[in-house]
Write an enzyme that holds these catalytic residues in place. Structure first.
Site, mmCIF file in Angstrom:
data_model
loop_
_atom_site.group_PDB
_atom_site.id
_atom_site.type_symbol
_atom_site.label_atom_id
_atom_site.label_comp_id
_atom_site.label_asym_id
_atom_site.label_seq_id
_atom_site.Cartn_x
_atom_site.Cartn_y
_atom_site.Cartn_z
ATOM 1 N NE ARG A 184 -3.504 0.287 2.894
ATOM 2 C CZ ARG A 184 -3.974 0.019 4.115
ATOM 3 N NH1 ARG A 184 -3.496 0.659 5.169
ATOM 4 N NH2 ARG A 184 -4.894 -0.910 4.279
ATOM 5 C CB SER A 253 -11.943 -2.367 0.598
ATOM 6 O OG SER A 253 -10.550 -2.505 0.714
ATOM 7 C CE LYS A 282 -7.936 2.694 3.548
ATOM 8 N NZ LYS A 282 -8.647 1.625 2.820
#
Length: 358
Positions: A184, A253, A282
């Site tokens: 990520r 997701s 996050k």
């Protein structure tokens, strides 16, 4: 002429048997591996359709022409190298065998004035469509099983890593039992993302680890990564599949049951849900959904379910007990003083089924 007709009956008899045997193999794959009742029923009906057509041929003529003991094909060399074939290879061979048998039946039925050639041709073309359908379903089944075998999934967040070497972090986690790593990296250039994923792919300690790229489909394709993870606002799954190919993994997701069910229908190889617990990893993660959401989704889905968000050594067992197939973690591993030991500790506390442990 009688000899020719006898030969035709013999060929028809052999290929009727060959077609039904091939179809039965495919039917068993649909029934027991894919657990696809409609497809298995369709294949069964095709076998019965062939049996019905067979009743139009004089049974005594077929039996009289049969001579298995003198069939030169029975002594064909058995290739032991064909043992251990993958299910996809067995499926392909059985479909081709059945299609070829239909073609032979179509041609030789004309020699005995048997008006079933058109029926055999019709079945053959239906088999082409079935082959495409079942192959796609088998590919999906294989990809989803790969995901289920991951168990512990590291989110290699570039912000969390800081000055650490991402390759060394991933390698240390792999030594502890991580079997999939998702990169990520939201705020780096395309070039740097490409270079980083390429290094991960080529790094020797990570050769048996699935490398997944978050969001950046172009980078995943160019680096031949093992898959891509999408958000709700990213490219559609079906369009992504066209670019990524049949073998690589697409995850997505989701935040609720509706999104998860839609992702499963679109062909996602896994869906992630979270955050399960409060998390600072996050910033836009949203409110915690809790472990009850895992149990709720598990009842509604067949696709592998990955739990993410705020999971650590104190709550991972609760997450697995609720039904998560895979657990995704980031800070609890990346920030650990000893990454390998922290990973081993997570796995030992998770309570993953013994037959699926890494």
């Amino acid at each position: 002429m009688a000899l020719l007709r006898n030969g035709a009956y013999r060929i028809i008899d052999a290929n009727l048997n060959r077609a039904r045997e091939g179809l039965r193999v495919v039917e068993e794959i649909a029934r027991f591996d894919l657990e696809d009742s409609p497809l298995a029923s369709h294949l069964k009906s095709l076998r019965h359709e062939i049996a019905t057509i067979l009743k139009e041929v004089p049974g005594e003529a077929l039996l009289a022409a049969r001579d298995s003991s003198c069939d030169i094909g029975k002594s064909s060399h058995y290739d032991k190298h064909q043992d251990g074939k993958e299910l996809s290879e067995i499926l392909k061979a059985s479909m081709v065998r059945t299609q070829e048998a239909m073609r032979v039946l179509e041609e030789f039925s004309r020699m005995i004035d048997f008006p079933a050639g058109k029926k055999f041709k019709d079945i053959r073309f239906r088999l082409y469509a079935i082959e495409k359908e079942i192959t796609e379903k088998l590919n999906l089944s294989v990809r989803r099983q790969v995901v289920r075998n991951w168990k512990l999934y590291l989110i290699l967040d570039k912000e969390l890593i800081g000055n650490k070497n991402p390759l060394k972090v991933a390698a240390a986690a792999t030594m502890g039992g991580v079997s999939a790593v998702q990169l990520r990296c939201k705020d780096i250039t395309d070039k740097n993302a490409f270079l980083l994923v390429s290094r991960l792919r080529q790094f020797a300690p990570l050769q048996k680890v699935a490398i997944i790229v978050n969001d950046r489909l172009d980078v995943a394709v160019m680096t031949e990564a093992d898959g891509v993870h999408l958000g709700q606002d990213d490219l559609p799954i079906k369009e992504t599949r066209k670019l990524l190919g049949k073998k690589r993994i697409i995850g997505i997701s989701t935040h609720n049951q509706k999104e998860a069910i839609e992702a499963e229908k679109e062909g996602a190889d896994y869906v992630s849900v979270g955050p399960i617990f409060p998390t600072g990893t996050k910033k836009d993660a949203g409110s915690p959904v809790g472990v009850n959401k895992i149990a709720e989704l598990k009842k509604a889905l067949r696709v592998p379910l990955i739990a993410i968000g705020g999971i650590n050594e104190t709550n991972i067992k609760e997450v697995v007990s609720a039904g998560a197939d895979v657990v995704a973690v980031a800070a609890v591993i990346i920030k650990a003083k000893d990454i390998t030991e922290a990973t081993k500790n997570l796995i030992s506390r998770a309570g993953f089924p013994d037959d699926a442990k890494n």
